[in-house]
Design a protein around this motif. Structure first.
Motif, PDB file in Angstrom:
ATOM      1  N   THR A 169       4.220   6.890   3.818  1.00 30.59           N
ATOM      2  CA  THR A 169       4.192   8.156   3.101  1.00 30.59           C
ATOM      3  C   THR A 169       5.181   9.127   3.739  1.00 30.59           C
ATOM      4  N   ARG A 170       5.471  10.209   3.025  1.00 28.07           N
ATOM      5  CA  ARG A 170       6.364  11.236   3.576  1.00 28.07           C
ATOM      6  C   ARG A 170       5.803  11.789   4.880  1.00 28.07           C
ATOM      7  N   SER A 171       4.508  12.037   4.907  1.00 33.81           N
ATOM      8  CA  SER A 171       3.906  12.624   6.108  1.00 33.81           C
ATOM      9  C   SER A 171       3.955  11.648   7.281  1.00 33.81           C
ATOM     10  N   GLU A 172       3.809  10.337   7.024  1.00 36.68           N
ATOM     11  CA  GLU A 172       3.916   9.350   8.094  1.00 36.68           C
ATOM     12  C   GLU A 172       5.327   9.314   8.667  1.00 36.68           C
ATOM     13  N   LEU A 173       6.332   9.386   7.795  1.00 35.08           N
ATOM     14  CA  LEU A 173       7.716   9.386   8.268  1.00 35.08           C
ATOM     15  C   LEU A 173       8.010  10.623   9.113  1.00 35.08           C
TER      16      LEU A 173
ATOM     17  N   GLY B  13       4.969   8.671  -5.946  1.00 34.24           N
ATOM     18  CA  GLY B  13       3.614   9.102  -5.687  1.00 34.24           C
ATOM     19  C   GLY B  13       3.039   8.589  -4.380  1.00 34.24           C
ATOM     20  N   VAL B  14       3.809   7.754  -3.669  1.00 30.17           N
ATOM     21  CA  VAL B  14       3.322   7.173  -2.407  1.00 30.17           C
ATOM     22  C   VAL B  14       4.251   7.514  -1.252  1.00 30.17           C
ATOM     23  N   GLY B  15       5.501   7.030  -1.321  1.00 28.10           N
ATOM     24  CA  GLY B  15       6.425   7.274  -0.217  1.00 28.10           C
ATOM     25  C   GLY B  15       7.644   6.382  -0.314  1.00 28.10           C
ATOM     26  N   PHE B  16       8.001   5.698   0.791  1.00 26.41           N
ATOM     27  CA  PHE B  16       9.219   4.933   0.870  1.00 26.41           C
ATOM     28  C   PHE B  16       8.964   3.601   1.582  1.00 26.41           C
ATOM     29  N   LYS B  17       9.769   2.597   1.211  1.00 28.61           N
ATOM     30  CA  LYS B  17       9.643   1.288   1.841  1.00 28.61           C
ATOM     31  C   LYS B  17      10.990   0.586   1.807  1.00 28.61           C
ATOM     32  N   LEU B  18      11.102  -0.462   2.608  1.00 21.93           N
ATOM     33  CA  LEU B  18      12.278  -1.323   2.557  1.00 21.93           C
ATOM     34  C   LEU B  18      11.966  -2.542   1.704  1.00 21.93           C
ATOM     35  N   GLU B  19      12.916  -2.918   0.883  1.00 23.81           N
ATOM     36  CA  GLU B  19      12.792  -4.111   0.052  1.00 23.81           C
ATOM     37  C   GLU B  19      13.937  -5.044   0.411  1.00 23.81           C
ATOM     38  N   PRO B  20      13.671  -6.109   1.153  1.00 24.44           N
ATOM     39  CA  PRO B  20      14.767  -6.966   1.632  1.00 24.44           C
ATOM     40  C   PRO B  20      15.510  -7.614   0.483  1.00 24.44           C
TER      41      PRO B  20
END
Length: 229
Positions: free
Chosen positions: A176-180, A220-227
């Motif tokens: 999430t944004r807050s986790e980052l 609505g959730v945040g960000f992730k890496l997609e290999p």
């Protein structure tokens, strides 16, 4: 407290504080090694990497920032570093993080907070994990901060690099944004939105030269890496 305990290397030239920290950590089942100067601390950390290093800044022989920089260059795995210092200015903290520190605790401190931060660092950095991290075609060297994608160098300033490292360590989970924000800035997050410009820089370096983007926005959730491989 979880078992087994951590092995903590304390690099601190104040004998009374070293004794206080040893009692605090050993009472919780952790093992403690000591160094009273920077050169000895660096040599111990390189010869037998601890689970966490508690590192003072004002050290004889080799001061703490240089110890941390050399540790990042020379260690064959990531050693989590908690900088322990009386210097509380934001500029001092920035220099500490730029040197490779993972966390920063200002004296005087509560013993419970130091314990909690050591445990959090050990969990976050998955103690004993090799220094090189891979997600698909992405490779990150925690020691040198070198990043490549499909063998091509990816040049990143410090904050975008920290964002990418956090996402890679969390993969395949979405952050999430807050986790980052917490992982990169901790309790010192800027008042305005700190992510927008740094994520833009990260996207430009990581994705623009390649046909498939790796950095994904999960709405609505945040960000992730997609290999991509």
């Amino acid at each position: 407290m979880t078992a087994p305990g951590l092995r903590v290397l304390i690099v601190e030239d104040n004998l009374a504080l070293r004794s206080q920290l040893a009692g605090l950590l050993e009472a919780q089942g952790h093992r403690v090694d000591f160094a009273a100067d920077g050169r000895t601390g660096l040599a111990l950390a390189l010869a037998d990497p601890p689970d966490v290093m508690v590192l003072d800044l004002g050290l004889p022989g080799l001061e703490g920032l240089r110890v941390c920089e050399r540790l990042r260059l020379e260690a064959d795995r990531h050693v989590p570093v908690l900088m322990l210092t009386a210097r509380d200015a934001v500029e001092d903290k920035v220099r500490g993080f730029e040197a490779g520190a993972d966390d920063y605790l200002v004296k005087p401190f509560a013993g419970a907070e130091l314990l909690a931060r050591c445990l959090a660092l050990a969990r976050r950095h998955r103690v004993g994990e090799p220094v090189r991290l891979r997600v698909g075609g992405l490779a990150i060297d925690r020691r040198t901060h070198a990043v490549t994608r499909d063998g091509q160098p990816v040049e990143l300033p410090n904050i975008p690099y920290q964002l990418l490292l956090a996402l890679a360590e969390a993969w395949p989970r979405t952050l999430t944004r807050s986790e980052l924000v917490q992982k990169v800035w901790g309790e010192e997050a800027p008042q305005s939105d700190p992510l927008r410009s740094h994520l833009y820089v990260l996207r430009q370096a990581l994705d623009r030269p390649f046909p498939t983007p790796m950095l994904r926005t999960v709405h609505g959730v945040g960000f992730k890496l997609e290999p991509d491989a």
